[in-house]
Design an enzyme around this catalytic site. Sequence first.
Site, PDB file in Angstrom:
ATOM      1  N   ARG A 157      18.380 -23.136  48.649  1.00 36.77           N
ATOM      2  CA  ARG A 157      17.110 -22.404  48.667  1.00 36.77           C
ATOM      3  C   ARG A 157      17.080 -21.212  48.139  1.00 36.77           C
ATOM      4  NH1 ARG A 157      17.008 -26.948  50.512  1.00 36.77           N
ATOM      5  NH2 ARG A 157      16.029 -27.713  52.281  1.00 36.77           N
ATOM      6  N   SER A 231      10.523 -26.153  57.160  1.00 37.52           N
ATOM      7  CA  SER A 231      11.599 -25.160  57.704  1.00 37.52           C
ATOM      8  C   SER A 231      11.112 -23.653  57.540  1.00 37.52           C
ATOM      9  CB  SER A 231      13.175 -25.365  57.019  1.00 37.52           C
ATOM     10  OG  SER A 231      13.509 -26.597  57.022  1.00 37.52           O
ATOM     11  N   GLU A 327      13.114 -18.652  55.194  1.00 35.20           N
ATOM     12  CA  GLU A 327      13.075 -19.401  54.028  1.00 35.20           C
ATOM     13  C   GLU A 327      11.600 -19.395  53.436  1.00 35.20           C
ATOM     14  OE1 GLU A 327      11.496 -22.876  53.027  1.00 35.20           O
ATOM     15  OE2 GLU A 327      13.440 -24.053  53.354  1.00 35.20           O
TER      16      GLU A 327
HETATM   17  P1  FAD Z   1       3.655 -22.689  47.178  1.00 30.52           P
HETATM   18  O1  FAD Z   1       3.608 -22.592  48.482  1.00 30.52           O
HETATM   19  O2  FAD Z   1       2.311 -22.652  46.493  1.00 30.52           O
HETATM   20  O3  FAD Z   1       4.516 -21.368  46.756  1.00 30.52           O
HETATM   21  C1  FAD Z   1       5.769 -21.231  47.025  1.00 30.52           C
HETATM   22  C2  FAD Z   1       6.335 -19.861  46.160  1.00 30.52           C
HETATM   23  O4  FAD Z   1       6.662 -20.163  44.878  1.00 30.52           O
HETATM   24  C3  FAD Z   1       5.594 -18.692  46.231  1.00 30.52           C
HETATM   25  O5  FAD Z   1       6.294 -17.606  46.281  1.00 30.52           O
HETATM   26  C4  FAD Z   1       4.863 -18.619  44.941  1.00 30.52           C
HETATM   27  O6  FAD Z   1       4.127 -17.409  44.464  1.00 30.52           O
HETATM   28  C5  FAD Z   1       5.651 -19.296  43.797  1.00 30.52           C
HETATM   29  N1  FAD Z   1       5.093 -19.995  43.011  1.00 30.52           N
HETATM   30  C6  FAD Z   1       4.592 -21.425  43.139  1.00 30.52           C
HETATM   31  N2  FAD Z   1       4.288 -22.077  41.881  1.00 30.52           N
HETATM   32  C7  FAD Z   1       4.852 -21.267  40.862  1.00 30.52           C
HETATM   33  C8  FAD Z   1       4.681 -21.196  39.566  1.00 30.52           C
HETATM   34  N3  FAD Z   1       4.635 -22.222  38.850  1.00 30.52           N
HETATM   35  N4  FAD Z   1       5.624 -20.182  39.033  1.00 30.52           N
HETATM   36  C9  FAD Z   1       5.996 -19.164  39.487  1.00 30.52           C
HETATM   37  N5  FAD Z   1       5.872 -18.844  40.991  1.00 30.52           N
HETATM   38  C10 FAD Z   1       5.520 -20.064  41.628  1.00 30.52           C
HETATM   39  N6  FAD Z   1      11.366 -27.532  50.647  1.00 30.52           N
HETATM   40  C11 FAD Z   1      12.563 -28.007  50.349  1.00 30.52           C
HETATM   41  O7  FAD Z   1      13.266 -27.608  49.678  1.00 30.52           O
HETATM   42  N7  FAD Z   1      13.025 -29.107  51.158  1.00 30.52           N
HETATM   43  C12 FAD Z   1      12.284 -30.117  51.970  1.00 30.52           C
HETATM   44  O8  FAD Z   1      12.691 -30.795  52.509  1.00 30.52           O
HETATM   45  C13 FAD Z   1      10.973 -29.448  52.483  1.00 30.52           C
HETATM   46  N8  FAD Z   1      10.310 -29.963  53.018  1.00 30.52           N
HETATM   47  C14 FAD Z   1       9.125 -29.598  53.568  1.00 30.52           C
HETATM   48  C15 FAD Z   1       8.235 -30.457  54.545  1.00 30.52           C
HETATM   49  C16 FAD Z   1       6.884 -30.042  54.970  1.00 30.52           C
HETATM   50  C17 FAD Z   1       6.102 -30.734  55.961  1.00 30.52           C
HETATM   51  C18 FAD Z   1       6.551 -28.515  54.166  1.00 30.52           C
HETATM   52  C19 FAD Z   1       5.282 -28.389  54.659  1.00 30.52           C
HETATM   53  C20 FAD Z   1       7.188 -27.961  53.248  1.00 30.52           C
HETATM   54  C21 FAD Z   1       8.476 -28.329  52.906  1.00 30.52           C
HETATM   55  N9  FAD Z   1       9.226 -27.768  52.038  1.00 30.52           N
HETATM   56  C22 FAD Z   1      10.529 -28.429  51.622  1.00 30.52           C
HETATM   57  C23 FAD Z   1       8.885 -26.422  51.421  1.00 30.52           C
HETATM   58  C24 FAD Z   1       7.941 -26.667  50.140  1.00 30.52           C
HETATM   59  O9  FAD Z   1       7.268 -27.996  50.063  1.00 30.52           O
HETATM   60  C25 FAD Z   1       8.631 -26.330  48.928  1.00 30.52           C
HETATM   61  O10 FAD Z   1       9.029 -25.012  48.754  1.00 30.52           O
HETATM   62  C26 FAD Z   1       7.640 -26.543  47.421  1.00 30.52           C
HETATM   63  O11 FAD Z   1       8.563 -26.324  46.320  1.00 30.52           O
HETATM   64  C27 FAD Z   1       6.545 -25.630  47.463  1.00 30.52           C
HETATM   65  O12 FAD Z   1       5.595 -26.008  46.666  1.00 30.52           O
HETATM   66  P2  FAD Z   1       4.093 -25.441  46.473  1.00 30.52           P
HETATM   67  O13 FAD Z   1       3.593 -25.684  45.185  1.00 30.52           O
HETATM   68  O14 FAD Z   1       3.370 -25.591  47.695  1.00 30.52           O
HETATM   69  O15 FAD Z   1       4.549 -23.752  46.420  1.00 30.52           O
HETATM   70  N1  EPU Z   2      18.987 -29.971  65.069  1.00 31.61           N
HETATM   71  C1  EPU Z   2      18.827 -29.728  66.419  1.00 31.61           C
HETATM   72  N2  EPU Z   2      17.561 -29.619  66.822  1.00 31.61           N
HETATM   73  C2  EPU Z   2      16.444 -29.462  66.088  1.00 31.61           C
HETATM   74  C3  EPU Z   2      16.576 -29.489  64.782  1.00 31.61           C
HETATM   75  C4  EPU Z   2      17.720 -29.889  64.178  1.00 31.61           C
HETATM   76  O1  EPU Z   2      19.759 -29.825  67.194  1.00 31.61           O
HETATM   77  O2  EPU Z   2      15.246 -29.206  66.785  1.00 31.61           O
HETATM   78  C5  EPU Z   2      20.061 -30.087  64.520  1.00 31.61           C
HETATM   79  C6  EPU Z   2      20.753 -31.519  64.678  1.00 31.61           C
HETATM   80  O3  EPU Z   2      21.876 -31.518  64.735  1.00 31.61           O
HETATM   81  C7  EPU Z   2      20.359 -32.358  63.071  1.00 31.61           C
HETATM   82  C8  EPU Z   2      20.832 -31.117  62.224  1.00 31.61           C
HETATM   83  O4  EPU Z   2      20.017 -29.998  63.093  1.00 31.61           O
HETATM   84  O5  EPU Z   2      21.301 -33.059  63.068  1.00 31.61           O
HETATM   85  C9  EPU Z   2      20.087 -31.309  60.815  1.00 31.61           C
HETATM   86  O6  EPU Z   2      18.812 -31.498  61.207  1.00 31.61           O
HETATM   87  P1  EPU Z   2      17.682 -32.073  59.940  1.00 31.61           P
HETATM   88  O7  EPU Z   2      18.381 -33.359  59.358  1.00 31.61           O
HETATM   89  O8  EPU Z   2      16.499 -32.296  60.444  1.00 31.61           O
HETATM   90  O9  EPU Z   2      17.879 -30.985  58.813  1.00 31.61           O
HETATM   91  P2  EPU Z   2      17.775 -29.352  58.879  1.00 31.61           P
HETATM   92  O10 EPU Z   2      19.026 -28.720  58.752  1.00 31.61           O
HETATM   93  O11 EPU Z   2      16.715 -29.009  60.105  1.00 31.61           O
HETATM   94  C10 EPU Z   2      17.332 -29.276  56.398  1.00 31.61           C
HETATM   95  C11 EPU Z   2      16.247 -28.772  55.314  1.00 31.61           C
HETATM   96  C12 EPU Z   2      15.206 -29.564  55.425  1.00 31.61           C
HETATM   97  C13 EPU Z   2      15.502 -30.874  54.682  1.00 31.61           C
HETATM   98  C14 EPU Z   2      16.466 -31.465  55.713  1.00 31.61           C
HETATM   99  C15 EPU Z   2      16.986 -32.788  55.196  1.00 31.61           C
HETATM  100  C16 EPU Z   2      16.802 -26.330  55.416  1.00 31.61           C
HETATM  101  C17 EPU Z   2      16.390 -25.008  55.909  1.00 31.61           C
HETATM  102  N3  EPU Z   2      16.177 -27.265  55.967  1.00 31.61           N
HETATM  103  O12 EPU Z   2      16.726 -29.261  57.449  1.00 31.61           O
HETATM  104  O13 EPU Z   2      14.146 -28.909  54.365  1.00 31.61           O
HETATM  105  O14 EPU Z   2      14.263 -31.669  54.535  1.00 31.61           O
HETATM  106  O15 EPU Z   2      17.671 -30.722  55.742  1.00 31.61           O
HETATM  107  O16 EPU Z   2      17.971 -32.540  54.124  1.00 31.61           O
HETATM  108  O17 EPU Z   2      17.938 -26.420  54.642  1.00 31.61           O
HETATM  109  C18 EPU Z   2      12.513 -27.093  54.158  1.00 31.61           C
HETATM  110  O18 EPU Z   2      13.127 -26.749  53.509  1.00 31.61           O
HETATM  111  O19 EPU Z   2      11.098 -26.911  54.257  1.00 31.61           O
HETATM  112  C19 EPU Z   2      13.015 -28.452  54.737  1.00 31.61           C
HETATM  113  C20 EPU Z   2      12.230 -29.421  55.615  1.00 31.61           C
END
Ligand code: FAD
Ligand code: EPU
Length: 331
Positions: A157, A231, A327
């Site tokens: 991240r 997250s 994050e």
């Molecule tokens: P924005 O929110 O618009 O921007 C994020 C940051 O990047 C800001 O600082 C912005 O200024 C900068 N930025 C955006 N575009 C550019 C550009 N073109 N050039 C330079 N800077 C830029 N993330 C994960 O890694 N794994 C996950 O599993 C995951 N699951 C998610 C689930 C949900 C339900 C949600 C809501 C979010 C999740 N995210 C996850 C976070 C998010 O989806 C990612 O970080 C994604 O890449 C953000 O894209 P965005 O276009 O919305 O960025």
């Molecule tokens: N857990 C709990 N309670 C909770 C949530 C999680 O106990 O309420 C524990 C459980 O043991 C579970 C473990 O955490 O097995 C891992 O949970 P999960 O698989 O949901 O993943 P996470 O670690 O909570 C990370 C990423 C997610 C990504 C998933 C799958 C980060 C900060 N988050 O979540 O990314 O989708 O793994 O790979 O690394 C994001 O970055 O926005 C995001 C959603």
Amino acid sequence: MTSLKTYNTFGVDALAPELLVVESGEQLLELLSTRAKRPYLILGGGSNVLFRQSPGGAVLLNRIKGKVVVEETDSEVTVGIGAGENWHELVLWTLEHNWGGLENLSLIPGTVGAAPIQNIGAYGVELKDTFAGLEAIELRSGEELVFSMEDCAFGYRDSYFKRAGKGKYFITRVYLTLQKQPVVNVSYGAIKEVLQAANIDQPTIQDVSRAVVEIRSSKLPDPALIGNAGSFFKNPELEAERFYRLEAEYPQIPHFSAPGGRVKVPAGWLIEQCGWKGQRRGNACCYEKQALVLVNLGGATGAEIWALAQEIMASVKEKFGVVLEVEVNVI
Ligand code: FAD
Ligand code: EPU
């Protein structure tokens, strides 16, 4: 002034002095050359930002489109993707062509251009695993630059763009190298379970994508229905010795190995153990199905969500001595 409420998935209100839609690198260069130097905030899908306050400068809304194959061999294909393309639509496009590499990253909201910022990751795969380079424009100078994998300094991240390069560059195009004879990665436990339940023992990349979509839909809130940014905190990576001390006190603590002999602990578990799951402060809430996700139940301000985050961080620090790192990009 333009309201940013519909431009961030938390759905919190903030006002931008100006909202400028960017559809090409050329247009951006023109825009930068005709205006006085001042700070900008770049937004893609707004799915990883929290507005505690309104941004000081104009918002550049990235809508640069285009998907092209730039190089192809018998085994690989390198694609160049406009940074304003929707990430999940890109994943679906690669699946249609049966190009492997992005299937585990299905259903991540946002744009392609934001993916390198935090090196998006899920289910055992990160952006860096397919990354082949990117093009960006330096906002101050208007200089067009190319960044290699090394330049981006990707981590968990994390990247150069969250550190020394923060706020300095507008990413316009991202290059990814995908596999024409894909090998699936089902190392993440939950994927295996979903595939087994569906009696799939030779999964395709399309099967893996469907499994990931199923898992994500079951525990992550859909931003179209409930405001959130995924997250809110990173999973802490602890020194081994420090982890063993914690494990002695909490033998059931889930953990995963991390680079450098460190141990990754799910922040969601730590937060849940502190009793936060489903707890609310006004309309800011710790999501009932996933404690790592903070949600806006409707009408919460960025400041309220931030205050909840602070409370959660303080209690995790007090109970476990672990300092959570945010994050989401807090404005
Ligand atoms: P924005 O929110 O618009 O921007 C994020 C940051 O990047 C800001 O600082 C912005 O200024 C900068 N930025 C955006 N575009 C550019 C550009 N073109 N050039 C330079 N800077 C830029 N993330 C994960 O890694 N794994 C996950 O599993 C995951 N699951 C998610 C689930 C949900 C339900 C949600 C809501 C979010 C999740 N995210 C996850 C976070 C998010 O989806 C990612 O970080 C994604 O890449 C953000 O894209 P965005 O276009 O919305 O960025
Ligand atoms: N857990 C709990 N309670 C909770 C949530 C999680 O106990 O309420 C524990 C459980 O043991 C579970 C473990 O955490 O097995 C891992 O949970 P999960 O698989 O949901 O993943 P996470 O670690 O909570 C990370 C990423 C997610 C990504 C998933 C799958 C980060 C900060 N988050 O979540 O990314 O989708 O793994 O790979 O690394 C994001 O970055 O926005 C995001 C959603």
